[in-house]
Scaffold this motif. Sequence first.
Motif, PDB file in Angstrom:
ATOM      1  N   ARG A 153       0.846  -1.196   0.000  1.00  0.00           N
ATOM      2  CA  ARG A 153       0.000   0.000   0.000  1.00  0.00           C
ATOM      3  C   ARG A 153       0.882   1.245   0.000  1.00  0.00           C
ATOM      4  N   ILE A 154       0.532   2.211  -0.843  1.00  0.00           N
ATOM      5  CA  ILE A 154       1.309   3.438  -0.986  1.00  0.00           C
ATOM      6  C   ILE A 154       0.439   4.636  -0.610  1.00  0.00           C
ATOM      7  N   GLN A 155       0.995   5.519   0.197  1.00  0.00           N
ATOM      8  CA  GLN A 155       0.311   6.775   0.504  1.00  0.00           C
ATOM      9  C   GLN A 155       1.345   7.893   0.504  1.00  0.00           C
ATOM     10  N   ILE A 156       1.042   8.966  -0.184  1.00  0.00           N
ATOM     11  CA  ILE A 156       1.923  10.141  -0.226  1.00  0.00           C
ATOM     12  C   ILE A 156       1.119  11.329   0.273  1.00  0.00           C
ATOM     13  N   ILE A 157       1.530  11.875   1.400  1.00  0.00           N
ATOM     14  CA  ILE A 157       0.819  12.998   2.021  1.00  0.00           C
ATOM     15  C   ILE A 157       1.660  14.251   1.828  1.00  0.00           C
ATOM     16  N   THR A 158       1.131  15.225   1.090  1.00  0.00           N
ATOM     17  CA  THR A 158       1.864  16.463   0.838  1.00  0.00           C
ATOM     18  C   THR A 158       1.584  17.497   1.931  1.00  0.00           C
ATOM     19  N   GLY A 159       2.473  18.485   2.036  1.00  0.00           N
ATOM     20  CA  GLY A 159       2.304  19.545   3.035  1.00  0.00           C
ATOM     21  C   GLY A 159       2.362  19.025   4.452  1.00  0.00           C
ATOM     22  N   GLU A 212       1.170   7.353  -8.482  1.00  0.00           N
ATOM     23  CA  GLU A 212       0.882   7.833  -7.123  1.00  0.00           C
ATOM     24  C   GLU A 212       1.471   9.220  -6.902  1.00  0.00           C
ATOM     25  N   GLN A 213       2.634   9.497  -7.468  1.00  0.00           N
ATOM     26  CA  GLN A 213       3.218  10.846  -7.374  1.00  0.00           C
ATOM     27  C   GLN A 213       2.287  11.881  -8.001  1.00  0.00           C
ATOM     28  N   ARG A 214       1.806  11.591  -9.207  1.00  0.00           N
ATOM     29  CA  ARG A 214       0.922  12.535  -9.891  1.00  0.00           C
ATOM     30  C   ARG A 214      -0.379  12.723  -9.119  1.00  0.00           C
ATOM     31  N   LYS A 215      -0.891  11.639  -8.555  1.00  0.00           N
ATOM     32  CA  LYS A 215      -2.118  11.729  -7.770  1.00  0.00           C
ATOM     33  C   LYS A 215      -1.918  12.588  -6.533  1.00  0.00           C
ATOM     34  N   ALA A 216      -0.752  12.462  -5.887  1.00  0.00           N
ATOM     35  CA  ALA A 216      -0.477  13.259  -4.687  1.00  0.00           C
ATOM     36  C   ALA A 216      -0.360  14.738  -5.019  1.00  0.00           C
ATOM     37  N   ILE A 217       0.264  15.042  -6.152  1.00  0.00           N
ATOM     38  CA  ILE A 217       0.395  16.448  -6.563  1.00  0.00           C
ATOM     39  C   ILE A 217      -0.944  17.008  -6.980  1.00  0.00           C
ATOM     40  N   GLY A 218      -1.792  16.189  -7.570  1.00  0.00           N
ATOM     41  CA  GLY A 218      -3.164  16.577  -7.874  1.00  0.00           C
ATOM     42  C   GLY A 218      -3.283  17.436  -9.117  1.00  0.00           C
TER      43      GLY A 218
END
Length: 243
Positions: A14-20, A232-238
């Motif tokens: 499972r991958i999760q990238i939380i920005t800020g 997942e990177q692109r999804k995190a950046i939005g």
Amino acid sequence: MARADLRRSDEMRRIQIITGYTMHAEGSVLIEVGNTRVLCNATVEDAVPSFLAGSGLGWVTAEYSMLPRATNTRSPRDISRLKLNGRSAEIQRLIGRSLRSVLDRRMLGERQIIVDCDVLQADGGTRCASITGGYVALWLACRTLVDRGLLPRIPLRGQVAAVSVGIFGGEPMLDLCYQEDSRADADCNVVMTGTGDFVELQCTGEERPFTKEELARLLALGRKGTAKLCREQRKAIGDAWNL
């Protein structure tokens, strides 16, 4: 062979990238890959190392550290030894090389971005998570420079991500956890761009040599894993990704 967490051999954790994640850094990310958690903070400095002064080129570098209780037993901080340990030094050079591979250094200008990667919890693949999360932190720091009117656009030519693969129980597997990595016949860290080009390979036969056919299967798994990480990177950046 059944995996400890019952994943398929070609399945990522499972991958999760939380920005800020923190409030002060120009770019901040917490990345979770399974039970591995790494905090990546990118800091912009209006200066470059002395060897680049006057060149018009920017620089990205990284620092890597594992917190004392990121693992089963406490490891002393590097400061207690008054020097960086060899493993940390090798990993942070890898992170820096990987991030620079997609950077337009001339567009960045004479600025340095330092990406600090601090492992909060380790369960295999910490260097790969650092590269993957570090890229997002770097992107966010570059976006901050654009928002401040200091750059016309984000000085990145593409994406970069990394994943571990290995042979465990005789079978090539994607995204090894610590239990698998520590007992693997062979392991490999695969760093790739978003377009599927290789940046760096670190492959080692730990218990035995491996064949070119096995290597081909490992690289195919690595390509699959890095492609997912790039999504997942692109999804995190939005939505800002397309700006």
